[in-house]
Design an enzyme around this catalytic site. Structure first.
Site, mmCIF file in Angstrom:
data_model
loop_
_atom_site.group_PDB
_atom_site.id
_atom_site.type_symbol
_atom_site.label_atom_id
_atom_site.label_comp_id
_atom_site.label_asym_id
_atom_site.label_seq_id
_atom_site.Cartn_x
_atom_site.Cartn_y
_atom_site.Cartn_z
ATOM 1 N N TYR A 135 83.659 32.522 54.205
ATOM 2 C CA TYR A 135 83.159 33.927 54.893
ATOM 3 C C TYR A 135 83.506 33.800 55.707
ATOM 4 O O TYR A 135 82.707 35.352 57.326
ATOM 5 C CB TYR A 135 82.314 34.328 54.110
ATOM 6 C CG TYR A 135 80.979 33.394 54.383
ATOM 7 C CD1 TYR A 135 79.961 33.473 54.956
ATOM 8 C CD2 TYR A 135 80.524 32.662 53.492
ATOM 9 C CE1 TYR A 135 79.432 32.241 55.723
ATOM 10 C CE2 TYR A 135 79.725 31.664 52.927
ATOM 11 C CZ TYR A 135 78.842 31.952 54.317
ATOM 12 O OH TYR A 135 77.695 30.655 54.457
ATOM 13 N N GLU A 136 82.926 33.019 57.008
ATOM 14 C CA GLU A 136 82.581 32.497 58.373
ATOM 15 C C GLU A 136 83.567 33.276 59.013
ATOM 16 O O GLU A 136 83.178 33.383 60.338
ATOM 17 C CB GLU A 136 82.274 31.313 58.768
ATOM 18 C CG GLU A 136 81.347 31.031 57.984
ATOM 19 C CD GLU A 136 80.876 29.464 58.581
ATOM 20 O OE1 GLU A 136 80.646 28.963 59.486
ATOM 21 O OE2 GLU A 136 80.928 28.395 57.756
ATOM 22 N N MET A 140 79.739 30.386 46.851
ATOM 23 C CA MET A 140 80.421 30.827 48.687
ATOM 24 C C MET A 140 81.296 30.085 48.581
ATOM 25 O O MET A 140 82.014 30.171 49.859
ATOM 26 C CB MET A 140 80.010 31.793 49.256
ATOM 27 C CG MET A 140 79.694 33.048 48.600
ATOM 28 S SD MET A 140 77.952 33.853 50.173
ATOM 29 C CE MET A 140 76.998 34.846 49.245
ATOM 30 N N SER A 141 81.041 28.502 47.606
ATOM 31 C CA SER A 141 82.505 27.923 48.537
ATOM 32 C C SER A 141 82.701 26.202 47.351
ATOM 33 O O SER A 141 83.228 27.248 46.055
ATOM 34 C CB SER A 141 81.504 26.140 49.324
ATOM 35 O OG SER A 141 80.061 26.002 48.680
ATOM 36 N N HIS A 148 68.820 35.213 52.257
ATOM 37 C CA HIS A 148 69.212 33.305 52.419
ATOM 38 C C HIS A 148 68.646 32.616 53.252
ATOM 39 O O HIS A 148 68.353 31.256 51.722
ATOM 40 C CB HIS A 148 70.614 34.206 53.753
ATOM 41 C CG HIS A 148 70.856 33.055 54.283
ATOM 42 N ND1 HIS A 148 71.645 31.660 53.410
ATOM 43 C CD2 HIS A 148 70.486 32.042 55.382
ATOM 44 C CE1 HIS A 148 72.317 31.044 53.829
ATOM 45 N NE2 HIS A 148 71.081 30.784 55.071
ATOM 46 N N HIS A 199 73.744 25.083 57.889
ATOM 47 C CA HIS A 199 74.709 23.955 58.164
ATOM 48 C C HIS A 199 74.331 23.238 59.653
ATOM 49 O O HIS A 199 75.277 24.334 60.924
ATOM 50 C CB HIS A 199 75.771 24.417 57.660
ATOM 51 C CG HIS A 199 75.831 25.591 56.249
ATOM 52 N ND1 HIS A 199 76.284 24.462 55.531
ATOM 53 C CD2 HIS A 199 75.320 26.125 55.585
ATOM 54 C CE1 HIS A 199 76.344 25.550 54.527
ATOM 55 N NE2 HIS A 199 75.994 25.445 54.279
ATOM 56 N N ALA A 258 74.656 25.686 46.838
ATOM 57 C CA ALA A 258 73.232 26.451 46.218
ATOM 58 C C ALA A 258 74.344 27.206 45.900
ATOM 59 O O ALA A 258 75.519 27.702 46.727
ATOM 60 C CB ALA A 258 72.799 26.563 47.578
ATOM 61 N N HIS A 271 82.641 27.585 55.600
ATOM 62 C CA HIS A 271 83.363 29.500 54.510
ATOM 63 C C HIS A 271 84.143 29.844 55.255
ATOM 64 O O HIS A 271 84.549 29.784 56.022
ATOM 65 C CB HIS A 271 81.923 29.459 54.376
ATOM 66 C CG HIS A 271 80.017 28.648 54.213
ATOM 67 N ND1 HIS A 271 79.954 28.152 55.270
ATOM 68 C CD2 HIS A 271 79.718 28.552 52.631
ATOM 69 C CE1 HIS A 271 78.574 27.062 54.673
ATOM 70 N NE2 HIS A 271 79.243 27.532 52.829
ATOM 71 N N ASN A 330 68.930 30.187 42.765
ATOM 72 C CA ASN A 330 67.861 32.431 43.036
ATOM 73 C C ASN A 330 69.066 32.967 41.744
ATOM 74 O O ASN A 330 69.891 31.988 41.271
ATOM 75 C CB ASN A 330 68.067 33.003 43.605
ATOM 76 C CG ASN A 330 70.009 33.213 44.020
ATOM 77 O OD1 ASN A 330 70.235 32.325 44.768
ATOM 78 N ND2 ASN A 330 70.597 33.948 43.565
ATOM 79 N N SER A 362 74.048 24.256 51.315
ATOM 80 C CA SER A 362 72.819 24.495 52.145
ATOM 81 C C SER A 362 72.019 24.645 52.037
ATOM 82 O O SER A 362 71.136 24.583 50.525
ATOM 83 C CB SER A 362 72.755 26.642 51.473
ATOM 84 O OG SER A 362 74.010 27.155 51.994
HETATM 85 N N1 HPA Z 1 75.551 34.966 45.278
HETATM 86 C C1 HPA Z 1 75.971 33.715 45.496
HETATM 87 N N2 HPA Z 1 76.324 32.505 46.407
HETATM 88 C C2 HPA Z 1 74.708 31.928 46.452
HETATM 89 C C3 HPA Z 1 74.381 32.723 45.575
HETATM 90 C C4 HPA Z 1 74.290 33.962 44.490
HETATM 91 O O1 HPA Z 1 73.333 34.910 43.975
HETATM 92 N N3 HPA Z 1 73.065 31.954 45.672
HETATM 93 C C5 HPA Z 1 73.383 31.453 46.741
HETATM 94 N N4 HPA Z 1 74.582 31.253 47.070
#
Ligand code: HPA
Length: 285
Positions: free
Chosen positions: A96-97, A222-223, A258, A72, A124, A94, A246, A41
């Site tokens: 989750y998609e 998540m990846s 996001h 992406h 990320a 991903h 973050n 990301s």
């Molecule tokens: N959690 C999960 N996935 C993420 C985060 C997060 O805080 N930041 C970027 N991808």
């Protein structure tokens, strides 16, 4: 057809589908990349800097699915970095998609058949360790697969690798050292840490982050983990780098969004790009 026969069909299917994808890519490029990079990301811009590049949208490669996530791009970029031929995924798909992990990891299978030996995975991630503040880089030393699924589930094709692959060193120690050394040379603070992968797409609750911290996780995302498992099964050398976009839920007071993840990714991109250039120049193969 017996159960066994249909299982064998499914096995040869994944392999021959990957061969077909590899054939399509080979027909469009001449470079013999031994290094592949997955750009996470907000990090996709690195591929714009490749010399002599050829881009292939995922839609044009049989078996590749398209990323629906914002940030992406969804294309393969083949080119050169410091004279070294590389293939990059500008955007990944991903779990989750809604895709299966077989679909998510299909490009990695294809890379293997193209002769790729080293895989660089970037992402990320949210920082759990308090030292991992916004904009920090973390070299993945190990992972926790908490997605509830494994990409190797289902029939196994021995041509890719063993049924029960060893996972005691998923992320190459040698490459971890190389990152630390190069980062030091650039004056970029980098530390090693454990990456926990959850299915998403909702961000975690503070209670979940509390639990993850207790399990030893330093960052969450998540990846990456499905790709790493598949690459390891196929004997690739893996490097994982997380860009901490973050602080994880409950670590800081601020809600996670996001847009912020994307913005931080883009802000850190220049540093990460510089680091990747130096790493690629020094990588064997
Ligand atoms: N959690 C999960 N996935 C993420 C985060 C997060 O805080 N930041 C970027 N991808």
């Amino acid at each position: 057809m017996s159960g066994k026969q249909s299982e064998q069909m499914a096995q040869s299917d994944l392999y021959s589908r990957a061969e077909k994808a590899a054939h399509t890519i080979r027909a469009r490029t001449t470079a013999q990349a031994r290094i592949a990079i997955v750009l996470g990301s907000g990090l996709g811009g690195f591929a714009e800097e490749f010399a002599d590049s050829v881009s292939i949208p995922y839609q044009q490669i049989p078996g590749f699915v398209t990323s629906t996530a914002v940030g992406h791009a969804g294309r393969l970029v083949c080119g050169k970095v410091e004279q070294v031929p590389v293939i990059a995924m500008q955007g990944r798909v991903h779990y989750y998609e809604g895709y299966s992990l077989e679909q998510v990891t299909f490009p990695i299978r294809t890379f293997k058949l193209l002769g790729v030996e080293t895989l660089i995975l970037t992402n990320a991630a949210g920082g759990i360790d308090v030292q991992l503040t916004q904009g920090a880089l973390m070299v993945i030393s190990d992972h926790l697969n908490l997605m509830g699924v494994n990409p190797l589930r289902g029939p196994n094709d021995e041509r890719f690798g063993p049924r029960f692959p060893d996972m005691s060193e998923v992320y190459s120690r040698e490459l971890q050292e190389l990152v630390i050394e190069e980062a030091r040379g650039l004056g970029v603070p980098v530390r090693r840490g454990i990456y926990a992968a959850l299915a998403g797409p909702s961000y975690e609750t503070p209670a979940e982050i509390h639990m993850l911290r207790a399990t030893g996780a330093d960052a969450v995302g998540m990846s990456t983990v499905p790709e790493a498992i598949v690459a390891r099964q196929m004997g690739m050398k893996i490097l994982g780098i997380s860009c901490i976009t973050n602080m994880a839920a409950g670590i800081s007071e601020n809600p996670i969004n996001h847009e912020e993840v994307m913005e931080t990714g883009q802000r850190v991109r220049a540093t990460l790009t510089q680091l990747l250039r130096r790493l690629i120049a020094r990588m064997p193969g």
